[in-house]
Design an enzyme around this catalytic site. Sequence first.
Site, mmCIF file in Angstrom:
data_model
loop_
_atom_site.group_PDB
_atom_site.id
_atom_site.type_symbol
_atom_site.label_atom_id
_atom_site.label_comp_id
_atom_site.label_asym_id
_atom_site.label_seq_id
_atom_site.Cartn_x
_atom_site.Cartn_y
_atom_site.Cartn_z
ATOM 1 N N GLN A 1 0.680 -0.406 -4.739
ATOM 2 C CA GLN A 1 -0.671 0.184 -4.810
ATOM 3 C C GLN A 1 -0.564 1.683 -4.631
ATOM 4 O OE1 GLN A 1 -2.469 1.301 -1.649
ATOM 5 N NE2 GLN A 1 -3.882 2.353 -3.024
ATOM 6 N N TYR B 1 -2.263 5.296 -4.071
ATOM 7 C CA TYR B 1 -3.336 6.230 -3.756
ATOM 8 C C TYR B 1 -2.930 7.558 -4.367
ATOM 9 C CZ TYR B 1 -6.144 3.565 -0.366
ATOM 10 O OH TYR B 1 -6.988 2.671 0.240
ATOM 11 N N THR C 1 -5.738 2.565 -6.977
ATOM 12 C CA THR C 1 -7.034 2.405 -6.307
ATOM 13 C C THR C 1 -7.893 3.618 -6.613
ATOM 14 O OG1 THR C 1 -6.055 1.055 -4.580
ATOM 15 C CG2 THR C 1 -8.154 2.119 -4.048
ATOM 16 N N LYS D 1 -8.087 -0.756 -9.377
ATOM 17 C CA LYS D 1 -8.787 -1.418 -8.262
ATOM 18 C C LYS D 1 -9.937 -0.566 -7.754
ATOM 19 C CE LYS D 1 -7.966 -3.162 -3.554
ATOM 20 N NZ LYS D 1 -8.374 -2.135 -2.604
ATOM 21 N N ARG E 1 -16.598 5.104 8.297
ATOM 22 C CA ARG E 1 -16.406 3.876 9.084
ATOM 23 C C ARG E 1 -16.721 4.198 10.539
ATOM 24 N NH1 ARG E 1 -10.788 2.678 5.861
ATOM 25 N NH2 ARG E 1 -11.764 2.736 3.800
ATOM 26 N N HIS F 1 -13.760 -2.485 -1.731
ATOM 27 C CA HIS F 1 -12.844 -2.139 -0.653
ATOM 28 C C HIS F 1 -13.208 -2.907 0.632
ATOM 29 C CE1 HIS F 1 -9.670 1.087 -0.538
ATOM 30 N NE2 HIS F 1 -9.675 0.790 0.744
ATOM 31 N N ARG G 1 -15.759 -1.055 2.833
ATOM 32 C CA ARG G 1 -15.258 0.055 3.656
ATOM 33 C C ARG G 1 -15.506 1.414 3.021
ATOM 34 N NH1 ARG G 1 -11.351 -2.033 7.332
ATOM 35 N NH2 ARG G 1 -9.799 -0.391 7.214
ATOM 36 N N SER H 1 0.824 -1.215 0.000
ATOM 37 C CA SER H 1 0.000 0.000 0.000
ATOM 38 C C SER H 1 0.856 1.261 0.000
ATOM 39 C CB SER H 1 -0.894 0.000 1.245
ATOM 40 O OG SER H 1 -1.513 1.254 1.419
ATOM 41 N N ARG I 1 -12.597 -15.736 1.720
ATOM 42 C CA ARG I 1 -12.171 -16.292 3.014
ATOM 43 C C ARG I 1 -11.621 -17.709 2.911
ATOM 44 N NH1 ARG I 1 -12.146 -11.878 3.537
ATOM 45 N NH2 ARG I 1 -13.246 -10.471 4.930
ATOM 46 N N GLY J 1 -14.387 -10.191 0.684
ATOM 47 C CA GLY J 1 -15.109 -11.319 1.270
ATOM 48 C C GLY J 1 -14.481 -12.675 1.033
ATOM 49 N N ASP K 1 -12.064 -8.963 -5.226
ATOM 50 C CA ASP K 1 -11.825 -9.074 -3.785
ATOM 51 C C ASP K 1 -13.081 -8.671 -3.041
ATOM 52 O OD1 ASP K 1 -11.922 -6.305 -3.212
ATOM 53 O OD2 ASP K 1 -9.757 -6.097 -3.041
ATOM 54 N N GLY L 1 -7.801 -9.967 1.622
ATOM 55 C CA GLY L 1 -7.486 -8.849 2.504
ATOM 56 C C GLY L 1 -7.411 -9.247 3.959
ATOM 57 N N ARG L 2 -8.479 -8.964 4.701
ATOM 58 C CA ARG L 2 -8.450 -9.128 6.162
ATOM 59 C C ARG L 2 -7.870 -10.451 6.662
ATOM 60 N NH1 ARG L 2 -13.163 -6.539 4.858
ATOM 61 N NH2 ARG L 2 -13.673 -4.543 5.871
#
Length: 363
Positions: free
Chosen positions: A130, A132, A158, A235, A167, A259, A262, A110, A294, A292, A290, A313-314
């Site tokens: 990535q 920004y 992105t 992205k 958030r 995202h 988010r 990032s 898992r 979700g 992307d 991601g997470r």
Amino acid sequence: MAEPLLPASLADFAGLARAALPPEVWDFVEGGSGTETTLTANRAALDRVAVLPRVLTGVDRPRTDAPLLGRPQAMPVAVAPMAYQRLVHPDGEPALAAAARAAGVPYVASTLSSTRIEEIGAVGGEVWFQLYWLRDRGMVADLLDRAHAAGCAALMVTVDVPILGRRLRDVRNGFALPPHVTAANLPGGRDDLAHQGTPGVSAVAVHTGAAFAPALSWADLAWLRGRTTLPLLVKGVLDPRDAARAAETGADAVVVSNHGGRQLDGTPATATVLPEVVAAVGQRCEVLLDSGVRGGVDVLRALALGATGVLVGRPMLWALAAGGRAGAEAGLALLAAELRDALTLTGCADPAAARHLRTTTGG
Ligand SMILES: Cc1cc2nc3c(=O)[nH]c(=O)nc-3n(C[C@H](O)[C@H](O)[C@H](O)COP(=O)(O)O)c2cc1C
């Protein structure tokens, strides 16, 4: 229920991470925007995708390797760009990049990494940068030059963050970066706002509001395309018309992403729009998904819906939080094993074969 000592799936790392992290950091990682409707919808939509196995295909042990951007990878998966990884583990970005290298998949660094891109590039393996889009175009140009010099193999811009989504967990927590976590790629002092905790205010949202250029346009994408010879991924695309235009502007891939729920709460789940995006770009560019993902079955689902691959991601932050580099390596190894099982159970010799599977959402 007690958390398992040895994670049996990537999702099992969530409980370990939650136990390891301060509540406000867990919320920063886990949270979505608004009522978290999109965050929830991402999972629900993937769960609705049922894949029809092929039988009697004579497949013994499928291969999981597949190209992304024409470059061979151990599986069609990359670690999603995620800001400030030293929040979840002191070893931060270099540890997750080393795990990705060991697993043979790209690591996307990032712009808001808490480690300088030069240090991440030095880990080796395949690193993508990535971007920004910062208000200061000189700083954008400087970041591009540094990413190139650090050996990054692709550039991912992105486009879904003109401002940060609302958030609410971060707002309620008055979330700010602790002093030891910095936006290491930005020139000194450019992340002060992210450290200024105020009750009822997300300092990371204030910081990005000041730093990011909100009015990014197709002309900027064309400028970027002309400025780099690296493969370019866009992205944060959901509308098929935008995907088609990105392909026309010279993108090598689009990433269908909200995202991770988010940004705008109320955008559709990525699995829902993926087939239309695939149809809109045709053979012109690759399509990654992307938000979700898992486990290995989700990779299979994305492939069956026409994606070239996915970003995770997470779950990678959970695994990093739970066990540093070793945890992240274990997480990626589980994902590869799950993908191999999913391919075996659908009679696919490799990920390319999975793109010919049929799906149903009929339950
Ligand atoms: C803590 C966190 C930080 C993130 N930081 C960035 C970032 O710096 N740049 C970016 O393009 N996306 C960022 N994302 C979004 C991810 O790249 C990705 O789109 C999303 O996490 C995918 O959903 P998943 O977490 O459900 O897999 C971030 C996501 C999380 C959870």
